[in-house]
Structure formats: C-alpha cells, structure tokens
Design an enzyme around this catalytic site. Structure first.
Site: not given
Length: 199
Positions: A74, A137, A167
């Site tokens: 991430d 995300k 996401k």
C-alpha cells in the site's frame, strides 16, 4: 496493544510532514510500526515514534525497493505533488513502486480522497492506471474522512474497462454500507470496523 497491524514504509516531503505526523500518531496508537527514510524517521523519533531508517530509492542498498517483499504494497499518493500539478513526479513515484514489486506483489495506491477535488481524484486514477497499479484505494483511514459512495462511483467510471481494481476503505460503518460499496463498484473493502461489529 501489541504492534501487530503491520509496517508503514514512509517517505514524506517537508511540506506534508506536519499533516503526516498526526496520521502517524494515530497509526502508532492502533499498532502499526514504521520504517522511514532518514528525514521522515528523524521527524517520527523526535515525536516519540520509533522508526527504522531505510535508504531512498537510488541510494545505497538496502533501500526502499529492498523492503518491498510482501504480497501486497500500500502506498499513499504524493498528495503535495498532485495538488502542485507535478503529475510527472506523482507518476514516477507510483511507477517506482510498481517496478519494485515486479508483479510479485499487488500495488495499491491510496488516493486519500477526502483531501482531493473530484478533478484531482480523476487525475490520480489516470496516473495510477498508467503506472500499472493493481488497485486504487480511497483512504488510509487516518485522515479527515474515508470512503464515500460518490468516490467509488467516480473511480468506477474512470477505471471501467481496465485491470485496475477498487478498494473502499475508511468509514464503512455497517453491513448495509458494505453492500452498497460493492454495488457501486468496489472490488475490495477495508472492513476492520465491521469485524469489530461482529464481536
């Protein structure tokens, strides 16, 4: 609380350090540990947050590329550069992580939507797609807001027909919310709050 949430790999521009520090304090509180480039590590340590120092990309090894070893990575988009319209730098940051992952790890680019305009969100999606990210995300969950239905719909429009998945993370308060996020286009959910609701 034991530090078992995961490890945050951080390198932050000077202009973003004050805001990042508040997020880092929250992340430490819930159990994250930190690895950081020298300047960022110094900031963290001076504020009571332990951090392992790691070299920047292009510096002496081991560096950031060498610590990307898990199956998922991430990364938070370079928000300062995005707002300054330095799109080349934003792209290069994402591409460096994608190249380091070398298809052995999924790369999720955290847009931090609560800090961006809709136009900036669209550009962030485009740059993430061009750089080869696997996911976009919505948020870290530690800034001023989380996922919204509108953001997921915007992501879906911009990424329709591509291999980039979506996401939704932060602010998913109920199972009904989760179902709606999926309906609006989310492929994956950040659901730690939902896990707590089940306990």
């Amino acid at each position: 609380m034991s530090n078992d949430r995961g490890v945050v790999l951080a390198t932050v521009n000077d202009q973003d350090k004050e805001e990042f520090l508040e997020i880092a304090k929250d992340m430490k509180r819930v159990g994250y540990t930190f690895m950081a480039t020298e300047g960022t590590a110094s900031l963290l340590k001076s504020n009571g947050i332990d951090a392992i120092i790691v070299n920047k990309i292009g510096e002496v090894r081991p560096n950031i590329l060498d610590v990307i070893t898990n199956n998922q990575v991430d990364m938070v988009i370079n928000i300062g550069a995005l707002k300054d319209k330095n799109y080349e730098l934003v792209y290069e940051d994402i591409k460096a992580v994608v190249d380091a992952a070398n298809k052995e790890a999924l790369v999720k680019v955290i847009i931090e939507t609560c800090l961006l305009t809709d136009e900036e969100k669209v550009i962030a999606c485009e740059l993430s797609k061009e750089a080869g990210a696997d996911f976009v995300k919505t948020s870290t969950g530690f800034s001023t807001g989380g996922a919204t239905f509108e953001d997921i719909q915007l992501f879906k429009r911009e990424l329709e027909g591509t291999n980039v998945k979506i996401k939704a993370a932060g602010g998913i308060k109920s199972f009904e919310d989760a179902e709606k996020f999926i309906e609006f286009g989310a492929d994956r959910l950040g659901t730690s709050r939902l896990v707590n609701l089940m306990k």
